[in-house]
Design a protein around this motif. Structure first.
Motif, PDB file in Angstrom:
ATOM      1  N   SER A 176      17.401  63.819  -1.189  1.00 45.87           N
ATOM      2  CA  SER A 176      16.861  62.789  -0.304  1.00 45.87           C
ATOM      3  C   SER A 176      15.355  62.646  -0.477  1.00 45.87           C
ATOM      4  O   SER A 176      14.798  61.590  -0.210  1.00 45.87           O
ATOM      5  CB  SER A 176      17.227  63.077   1.154  1.00 45.87           C
ATOM      6  OG  SER A 176      16.627  64.256   1.584  1.00 45.87           O
ATOM      7  N   PHE A 177      14.713  63.703  -0.960  1.00 52.56           N
ATOM      8  CA  PHE A 177      13.272  63.591  -1.206  1.00 52.56           C
ATOM      9  C   PHE A 177      12.999  62.551  -2.283  1.00 52.56           C
ATOM     10  O   PHE A 177      12.028  61.805  -2.213  1.00 52.56           O
ATOM     11  CB  PHE A 177      12.729  64.961  -1.631  1.00 52.56           C
ATOM     12  CG  PHE A 177      11.235  65.039  -1.657  1.00 52.56           C
ATOM     13  CD1 PHE A 177      10.507  64.963  -0.488  1.00 52.56           C
ATOM     14  CD2 PHE A 177      10.554  65.198  -2.849  1.00 52.56           C
ATOM     15  CE1 PHE A 177       9.127  65.032  -0.492  1.00 52.56           C
ATOM     16  CE2 PHE A 177       9.176  65.267  -2.869  1.00 52.56           C
ATOM     17  CZ  PHE A 177       8.463  65.183  -1.691  1.00 52.56           C
ATOM     18  N   SER A 178      13.862  62.484  -3.295  1.00 50.47           N
ATOM     19  CA  SER A 178      13.631  61.534  -4.382  1.00 50.47           C
ATOM     20  C   SER A 178      14.233  60.171  -4.114  1.00 50.47           C
ATOM     21  O   SER A 178      14.010  59.251  -4.893  1.00 50.47           O
ATOM     22  CB  SER A 178      14.212  62.056  -5.695  1.00 50.47           C
ATOM     23  OG  SER A 178      14.390  63.423  -5.666  1.00 50.47           O
ATOM     24  N   ALA A 179      15.019  60.041  -3.043  1.00 50.48           N
ATOM     25  CA  ALA A 179      15.713  58.770  -2.835  1.00 50.48           C
ATOM     26  C   ALA A 179      14.724  57.654  -2.535  1.00 50.48           C
ATOM     27  O   ALA A 179      13.742  57.855  -1.817  1.00 50.48           O
ATOM     28  CB  ALA A 179      16.705  58.910  -1.691  1.00 50.48           C
ATOM     29  N   TYR A 180      14.988  56.497  -3.090  1.00 52.04           N
ATOM     30  CA  TYR A 180      14.076  55.379  -2.898  1.00 52.04           C
ATOM     31  C   TYR A 180      14.818  54.130  -2.467  1.00 52.04           C
ATOM     32  O   TYR A 180      14.386  53.404  -1.581  1.00 52.04           O
ATOM     33  CB  TYR A 180      13.314  55.117  -4.204  1.00 52.04           C
ATOM     34  CG  TYR A 180      12.721  53.741  -4.346  1.00 52.04           C
ATOM     35  CD1 TYR A 180      11.512  53.433  -3.731  1.00 52.04           C
ATOM     36  CD2 TYR A 180      13.372  52.755  -5.076  1.00 52.04           C
ATOM     37  CE1 TYR A 180      10.968  52.168  -3.857  1.00 52.04           C
ATOM     38  CE2 TYR A 180      12.832  51.497  -5.201  1.00 52.04           C
ATOM     39  CZ  TYR A 180      11.632  51.196  -4.591  1.00 52.04           C
ATOM     40  OH  TYR A 180      11.102  49.949  -4.698  1.00 52.04           O
ATOM     41  N   ALA A 181      15.983  53.894  -3.090  1.00 53.25           N
ATOM     42  CA  ALA A 181      16.675  52.620  -2.921  1.00 53.25           C
ATOM     43  C   ALA A 181      17.020  52.331  -1.464  1.00 53.25           C
ATOM     44  O   ALA A 181      16.772  51.236  -0.964  1.00 53.25           O
ATOM     45  CB  ALA A 181      17.942  52.610  -3.768  1.00 53.25           C
ATOM     46  N   THR A 182      17.577  53.334  -0.772  1.00 56.03           N
ATOM     47  CA  THR A 182      17.994  53.110   0.607  1.00 56.03           C
ATOM     48  C   THR A 182      16.816  52.717   1.486  1.00 56.03           C
ATOM     49  O   THR A 182      16.867  51.730   2.219  1.00 56.03           O
ATOM     50  CB  THR A 182      18.620  54.398   1.176  1.00 56.03           C
ATOM     51  OG1 THR A 182      19.474  54.952   0.194  1.00 56.03           O
ATOM     52  CG2 THR A 182      19.380  54.102   2.431  1.00 56.03           C
ATOM     53  N   ALA A 183      15.756  53.496   1.390  1.00 58.56           N
ATOM     54  CA  ALA A 183      14.588  53.227   2.222  1.00 58.56           C
ATOM     55  C   ALA A 183      13.991  51.869   1.870  1.00 58.56           C
ATOM     56  O   ALA A 183      13.588  51.101   2.744  1.00 58.56           O
ATOM     57  CB  ALA A 183      13.550  54.326   2.035  1.00 58.56           C
TER      58      ALA A 183
END
Lengths: 264, 276
Positions: B206-213
């Motif tokens: 989740s630290f690397s997640a970008y698309a959702t945010a």
């Protein structure tokens, strides 16, 4: 196995809670996609679903994503797999460095790769042309940890040294050993790796969005800004499609072997 | 072999090098640590970083707990049964489900006019469910992220649970151990390292997640990945690659720390877990 009352109660509480968490949003998508929109509709309608086919952008994006996926698969087949075999077979010294290299993408978030690749990408799109090959190149690196895991598991399970020796004694060339002998024996590993690759390519948003490639996800997001119903219908359709695919091709232990990324 | 080296050099090593070296340069590619220092001291960047860390920690812990319990529920069921198959297939799909589609799903559920929120407006008008604004902040993001963390946890943790030897349970039972004693003294101590390892993996995820945010909220300074993207692509001409690289470097540092912890834990785990 007989289970006590307590265990069973716990089990079902957990299952129903998590199932609610995971399934309610999916059902909500369905609910939303059949909501009336526009003036022509009265009550529930499947118009959003039928409109999927008449989205030229979407169809173009799907084919673009599929082409990218095909290139990624070609890269896996003709570049990554032969290299993995070669390293296993001839250069055992390089096994650790190769493994580290393959696991490196785990430590580098996709967004960081974009930052690093942006100048190169700009150079390529100015001097050569804008093609999905660049994107496929980045993707093939992103999926390295997963491909590596499934490949090395498959390669460890077969005695490739004996196979290679036997083939060489009988006069096979090295390319024949790799492509004709070893690759067919580790077919499952390759298929598993490619499966993950396709899933990743079809689901990828970060890199393609920032580099301005209109892939599947990027276009869905775009459609979502114009017509939420259609976008939700497309999302749900693709999701159901993938679940369906997974259920009809049962490969035992696929996920366990692939996703349990072990860098120790 | 050679093409592989070429490709990995071009698409993997070069970007990495570019980020690391770029972080200690200014925008005119002269060596300087000014940007790095600026970013480090900037309240905006610190705030985003804290948000990112908080979000990742929260969703990793909640996701690991719920996912772990769910994995246990799957493992105690019949192996190869319908429930087992469906949940594993569903998990492997939903773990990849982040991003655009996930945002849509939650907007359809809790967004304005969403399924649950319209029900809530009717029946529970005074609860937070009736007012969709919570979805567009930390709470909403945490709930969205947990959605893909649970299935990922199931995928990572299920093999470990399946490797628990039934003989241990039998031995404990035969010696008169109660169920809770088994879990307290044997199950939990054995599972802790791999559980923690899995939680670390979720943290990185989740630290690397970008698309959702990115698709849910348009606050460019809310999370570090969003901030990086803004610094990189700002359309108003304020694009600032040096800043993006410095931010990226800090992200990579965090991920590397977490992954090394993970590696240490895995080494502990493999002592008892047989190699698959």
């Amino acid at each position: 196995m007989k289970q006590s009352m307590g265990v069973r109660l716990w089990r079902w509480t957990i299952i129903s809670f998590v199932a609610l968490y995971l399934l309610v949003p999916l059902y909500a998508m369905f609910d939303f996609s059949t909501k009336p929109f526009g003036f022509a509709d009265k009550g529930r309608t499947f118009r959003a679903w039928t409109m999927i086919a008449s989205q030229p952008d979407l169809l173009a994006a799907i084919s673009r994503s599929l082409i990218t996926a095909a290139i990624v698969m070609a890269l896996i087949l003709f570049m990554i797999v032969p290299t993995a075999i070669w390293v296993h077979l001839k250069l055992p010294v390089l096994r650790r460095p190769f493994e580290l290299l393959c696991l490196l993408p785990l430590a580098i978030p996709a967004i960081v790769i974009v930052v690093g690749i942006a100048p190169l990408y700009r150079w390529i799109s100015i001097n050569i042309n804008e093609s999905p090959i660049t994107l496929a190149g980045v993707y093939s690196m992103l999926i390295l940890p997963y491909t590596y895991r499934s490949l090395s598991a498959a390669l460890d399970a077969v005695d490739i040294h004996t196979l290679a020796e036997a083939a060489t004694t009988l006069g096979a060339s090295i390319s024949r050993v790799i492509f004709g002998i070893i690759m067919p024996t580790i077919k499952t590993g390759i298929v598993n790796g490619s499966f993950i690759a396709i899933a990743l390519v079809l689901g990828e948003y970060t890199i393609s969005n920032i580099l301005n490639f209109k892939t599947f996800q990027v276009v869905i997001a775009q459609i979502g800004r114009q017509n939420g119903n259609v976008a939700v219908a497309v999302s749900l359709a693709s999701l159901l499609f993938v679940i369906f695919l997974l259920l009809i091709i049962p490969t035992k232990k696929r996920q366990g072997a692939v996703l349990d990324v072990d860098i120790a | 072999m050679l093409p592989f080296l070429l490709f990995s050099g071009l698409f993997l090593l070069y970007p990495t090098w570019n980020v690391v070296s770029g972080a200690v340069k200014d925008n005119n590619s002269k060596f300087s640590t000014t940007v790095l220092k600026e970013v480090f001291n900037s309240p905006v960047a610190r705030h985003a970083f804290a948000n990112s860390l908080e979000l990742s920690a929260k969703t990793a812990i909640v996701g690991a707990l719920l996912g772990g319990l769910f994995a246990w529920a799957i493992a105690t069921g019949k192996q190869g049964g319908v429930f087992y198959k469906v949940s594993v297939a569903l998990s492997s799909v939903l773990a990849q489900f982040g991003g655009v589609m996930l945002t849509f799903a939650f907007l359809a559920t809790f967004g304005f006019n969403g399924l649950v929120s319209s029900l809530a407006v009717k029946f529970l008008p005074n609860t937070f469910l009736a007012d969709s604004t919570w979805l567009y902040g930390m709470t909403g993001l945490s709930i969205l992220y947990t959605f893909f963390q649970i299935p990922l946890m199931v995928l990572v943790f299920l093999p470990t649970l399946e490797n628990l030897k039934p003989q241990w349970r039998e031995a404990s039972d035969a010696l008169g151990g109660k169920a809770y004693e088994y879990w307290l003294r044997i199950g939990i101590p054995i599972l802790t390292p791999s559980f923690a390892g899995a939680a670390l993996l979720l943290f990185v995820n989740s630290f690397s997640a970008y698309a959702t945010a990115n698709t849910l909220i348009n606050l460019s300074d809310f999370l570090t990945p969003l901030e990086i993207a803004t610094a990189l692509t700002s359309e108003t001409g304020g694009s600032n690659p040096a800043e993006a690289k410095s931010l990226s470097l800090f992200m990579v540092i965090v991920v590397i720390i977490v992954m090394s912890l993970y590696a240490l834990l895995r080494r502990k785990v493999s002592k008892w877990e047989q190699k698959r």
